[in-house]
Design an enzyme around this catalytic site. Structure first.
Site, PDB file in Angstrom:
ATOM      1  N   GLY A  47     -11.175  -1.996 -11.286  1.00  0.00           N
ATOM      2  CA  GLY A  47     -10.539  -0.766 -10.815  1.00  0.00           C
ATOM      3  C   GLY A  47     -10.623  -0.470  -9.351  1.00  0.00           C
ATOM      4  N   GLY A  79      -9.848  -7.163 -10.598  1.00  0.00           N
ATOM      5  CA  GLY A  79      -8.631  -7.973 -10.504  1.00  0.00           C
ATOM      6  C   GLY A  79      -8.008  -7.778  -9.138  1.00  0.00           C
ATOM      7  N   ARG A  80      -7.429  -6.588  -8.945  1.00  0.00           N
ATOM      8  CA  ARG A  80      -6.678  -6.275  -7.734  1.00  0.00           C
ATOM      9  C   ARG A  80      -7.467  -6.579  -6.445  1.00  0.00           C
ATOM     10  NH1 ARG A  80      -2.817  -2.089  -7.814  1.00  0.00           N
ATOM     11  NH2 ARG A  80      -3.900  -1.298  -9.660  1.00  0.00           N
ATOM     12  N   ARG A 126       6.191  -2.731  -8.865  1.00  0.00           N
ATOM     13  CA  ARG A 126       5.265  -1.611  -8.631  1.00  0.00           C
ATOM     14  C   ARG A 126       5.916  -0.393  -7.962  1.00  0.00           C
ATOM     15  NH1 ARG A 126       1.075  -1.501  -6.207  1.00  0.00           N
ATOM     16  NH2 ARG A 126      -0.193  -0.452  -7.774  1.00  0.00           N
ATOM     17  N   TYR A 151       5.423   2.697 -10.432  1.00  0.00           N
ATOM     18  CA  TYR A 151       4.372   3.657 -10.056  1.00  0.00           C
ATOM     19  C   TYR A 151       4.708   4.437  -8.791  1.00  0.00           C
ATOM     20  CZ  TYR A 151       1.946  -0.026 -12.688  1.00  0.00           C
ATOM     21  OH  TYR A 151       1.596  -0.975 -13.597  1.00  0.00           O
ATOM     22  N   CYS A 155      20.640  -4.622  -9.917  1.00  0.00           N
ATOM     23  CA  CYS A 155      21.678  -3.636 -10.218  1.00  0.00           C
ATOM     24  C   CYS A 155      21.056  -2.318 -10.660  1.00  0.00           C
ATOM     25  CB  CYS A 155      22.601  -4.178 -11.296  1.00  0.00           C
ATOM     26  SG  CYS A 155      23.334  -5.739 -10.828  1.00  0.00           S
ATOM     27  N   TYR A 201      -0.664  -7.902  -9.386  1.00  0.00           N
ATOM     28  CA  TYR A 201       0.342  -7.273 -10.265  1.00  0.00           C
ATOM     29  C   TYR A 201       1.746  -7.395  -9.684  1.00  0.00           C
ATOM     30  CZ  TYR A 201      -3.986  -5.506 -12.239  1.00  0.00           C
ATOM     31  OH  TYR A 201      -5.245  -5.431 -12.777  1.00  0.00           O
TER      32      TYR A 201
HETATM   33  N1  LLP Z   1     -10.543  -4.834 -16.946  1.00  0.00           N
HETATM   34  C1  LLP Z   1      -9.662  -4.317 -17.804  1.00  0.00           C
HETATM   35  C2  LLP Z   1     -10.014  -4.143 -19.197  1.00  0.00           C
HETATM   36  C3  LLP Z   1      -8.394  -3.942 -17.336  1.00  0.00           C
HETATM   37  O1  LLP Z   1      -7.521  -3.419 -18.183  1.00  0.00           O
HETATM   38  C4  LLP Z   1      -8.067  -4.125 -15.973  1.00  0.00           C
HETATM   39  C5  LLP Z   1      -6.751  -3.751 -15.462  1.00  0.00           C
HETATM   40  C6  LLP Z   1      -9.023  -4.694 -15.122  1.00  0.00           C
HETATM   41  C7  LLP Z   1     -10.260  -5.026 -15.646  1.00  0.00           C
HETATM   42  C8  LLP Z   1      -8.770  -4.955 -13.661  1.00  0.00           C
HETATM   43  O2  LLP Z   1      -8.518  -3.799 -12.964  1.00  0.00           O
HETATM   44  P1  LLP Z   1      -8.280  -3.858 -11.374  1.00  0.00           P
HETATM   45  O3  LLP Z   1      -9.581  -4.277 -10.745  1.00  0.00           O
HETATM   46  O4  LLP Z   1      -7.218  -4.867 -11.130  1.00  0.00           O
HETATM   47  O5  LLP Z   1      -7.879  -2.493 -11.022  1.00  0.00           O
HETATM   48  N2  LLP Z   1      -0.166  -2.980 -13.255  1.00  0.00           N
HETATM   49  C9  LLP Z   1      -0.968  -1.938 -12.645  1.00  0.00           C
HETATM   50  C10 LLP Z   1      -2.445  -2.141 -12.887  1.00  0.00           C
HETATM   51  C11 LLP Z   1      -2.813  -2.236 -14.341  1.00  0.00           C
HETATM   52  C12 LLP Z   1      -4.260  -2.480 -14.541  1.00  0.00           C
HETATM   53  C13 LLP Z   1      -4.504  -2.982 -15.919  1.00  0.00           C
HETATM   54  N3  LLP Z   1      -5.859  -3.239 -16.206  1.00  0.00           N
HETATM   55  C14 LLP Z   1      -0.649  -1.888 -11.154  1.00  0.00           C
HETATM   56  O6  LLP Z   1       0.143  -2.695 -10.702  1.00  0.00           O
HETATM   57  O7  LLP Z   1      -1.161  -1.043 -10.443  1.00  0.00           O
END
Ligand code: LLP
Length: 451
Positions: free
Chosen positions: A265, A309-310, A347, A351, A378, A407
């Protein structure tokens, strides 16, 4: 540093552009260069649009997480959330750097296993895994399945019985916390499709069932409060609730939580005034909170896992497009239309995410107009960047949007028959195609004919 060398550094602050990959420079041709690769030359060689990643930056981010966690906690684990961006090469880096991997479907697992990622370091997520997927996870001997519902608990127990394996599991708990982020990426609050809630004893009941299941080995708990989070205080509150819950599990079931996965997150900067916390700061807040809250609840310190992730890939990546048209609606705005759009970066539409842009041929030139960067799809809403100052953008120029490494590709589509872009990993002047550009032939590869 000589004056000439200094000129080659990209004065990102001065231009107030968002974080480009760390190795970004302006080279002797005046072009934007990343990891020693001239982006204009890459466009000639590989076509556009393409994603490019600074490979070393991904590696550095992995290392920053591992160091930040392991220097604070005796027992920690960093799990890369592959949904942010995955491919064989990405999984190879994650494996080499000693991280574990979060996969959220049979497909993400397939990619991981194809890269020879060690299955024992895989955590499987998902709120709607099919029976077939669950059997596959058990058969693949993944390290942990993170159980999201009571139905999944039963189905996984049955799948493990059928495969003759005792499956280590975590339970995903929804702590009921609001993180300050976009509504669509809130995941920890009570009204969420994810996890087992603390309310009404739902999660406590799940612990009893997991302990009673013959083929499941409950090791601990998982939480994930949301994504693109800037304020870290909700992590502390959520960890406090998890500690209370763990204490109750010990009282009621004699269960000791051995592993606490606090999710991912951490937010990143997409430009403007974004000021996210750093990896080190996050690790400090999390480890301190777990230590304090566990001590308060008189519980032993568990292994602590984080699941970013991000923050591993977003700022290491960018997208490069060719400008195909420049159109001024008198008195309203100028549209700069590029050869990609919502099919490679959903995105902004999904969002309202904000990006910025620059021109790779003349990144230092002074902007003389403010434009809207439009995609080629389109849909009127297919706008990638709003109110972007640019220096005389013209057809044929290479337009770059930084910070698209998370993403972006993973949510890409073939809308309007658009082949998905190539993905390049750049390092020491070398570009490696880690995902090739789709061809038109690829678009019909899965189609059947009526005759
Ligand atoms: N763990 C779980 C269980 C998750 O569902 C997620 C992200 C992460 C870890 C990693 O989170 P991060 O560190 O990347 O924030 N498509 C959206 C983001 C969706 C996140 C889904 N889950 C966007 O483009 O902002």
């Amino acid at each position: 540093m000589t004056a000439a060398a200094a000129l080659c550094y990209f004065p990102a602050m001065e231009l107030a552009i968002p974080p480009l990959p760390q190795s970004s420079r302006v080279n002797a041709s005046g072009h934007l260069e990343v990891a020693g690769c001239d982006l204009v030359s890459l466009a000639r060689e590989y076509g556009t649009p393409f994603y490019a990643y600074d490979q070393q930056q991904i590696i550095d981010n992995c290392r920053a997480y591992v160091t930040a966690m392991s220097s604070r906690a005796d027992d920690s684990e960093v799990i890369y959330a592959s949904k942010a961006f995955t491919c064989l090469a990405m999984c190879q880096i994650v494996a080499d750097e000693g991280l574990s991997l979060d996969v959220a479907s049979g497909g993400e697992l397939y990619i991981a296993l194809k890269s020879w990622f060690p299955p024992e370091r895989i955590y499987v997520h998902g709120n709607a895994n099919s029976g077939g997927e669950l059997s596959r996870y058990v058969r693949s001997e993944v390290g942990h399945v993170v159980i999201d519902s009571l139905d999944e608990l039963e189905a996984l127990d049955a799948a493990a019985a059928a495969e003759g394996r005792r499956q280590p599991v975590l339970l995903r708990i929804t702590p009921g916390i609001e993180a300050h982020t976009h509504d669509f990426v809130q995941t920890g609050r009570l009204d969420s499709k994810f996890g087992l809630c603390l309310a009404e004893g739902v999660a406590l009941d799940a612990v009893g069932r997991a302990l009673a299941a013959d083929n499941l080995e409950l090791e601990g708990f998982h939480m994930h409060i949301g994504s693109q989070i800037f304020a870290l205080e909700p992590y502390v509150r959520a960890i406090g609730l998890m500690a209370d819950f763990a204490a109750e599990c010990r009282r009621r079931h004699g269960f000791e939580c051995r592993l606490l996965d606090v999710g991912g997150g951490l937010g990143v900067s997409y430009g403007g005034d974004d000021e996210p916390a750093g990896i080190d700061e996050l690790a400090g807040v999390i480890v301190d909170a777990v230590r304090e809250e566990m001590a308060r609840a008189d519980l032993a310190m568990p292994r602590i896992a984080v699941e970013p992730g991000r923050s591993i890939v977003a700022n290491a990546g960018l997208t490069a497009y060719t400008i195909e048209a420049v159109k001024t609606v008198p008195g309203i705005r100028t549209f700069v239309a590029v050869d990609g759009g919502m099919s490679d970066n959903l995105r902004p539409m999904l969002y309202g995410a904000r990006y910025e842009a620059l021109l790779a041929e003349r990144p230092l030139a002074e902007a003389d107009q403010t434009v809207t960067v439009a995609g080629k799809h389109c849909e009127s809403g297919d706008l990638l960047v709003r109110d972007q100052p640019l220096p005389d953008p013209a057809v044929g120029d290479l337009l770059v949007t930084p910070s698209t490494g998370a993403y972006g590709y993973s949510m890409a589509s073939n809308y309007n028959g658009q082949p998905r872009p190539a993905v390049l990993f750049l390092r020491d002047g070398d570009a490696r195609v880690v995902i090739r550009r789709e061809s038109y032939e690829d678009l019909v590869r899965l189609h059947g004919r009526l005759d």
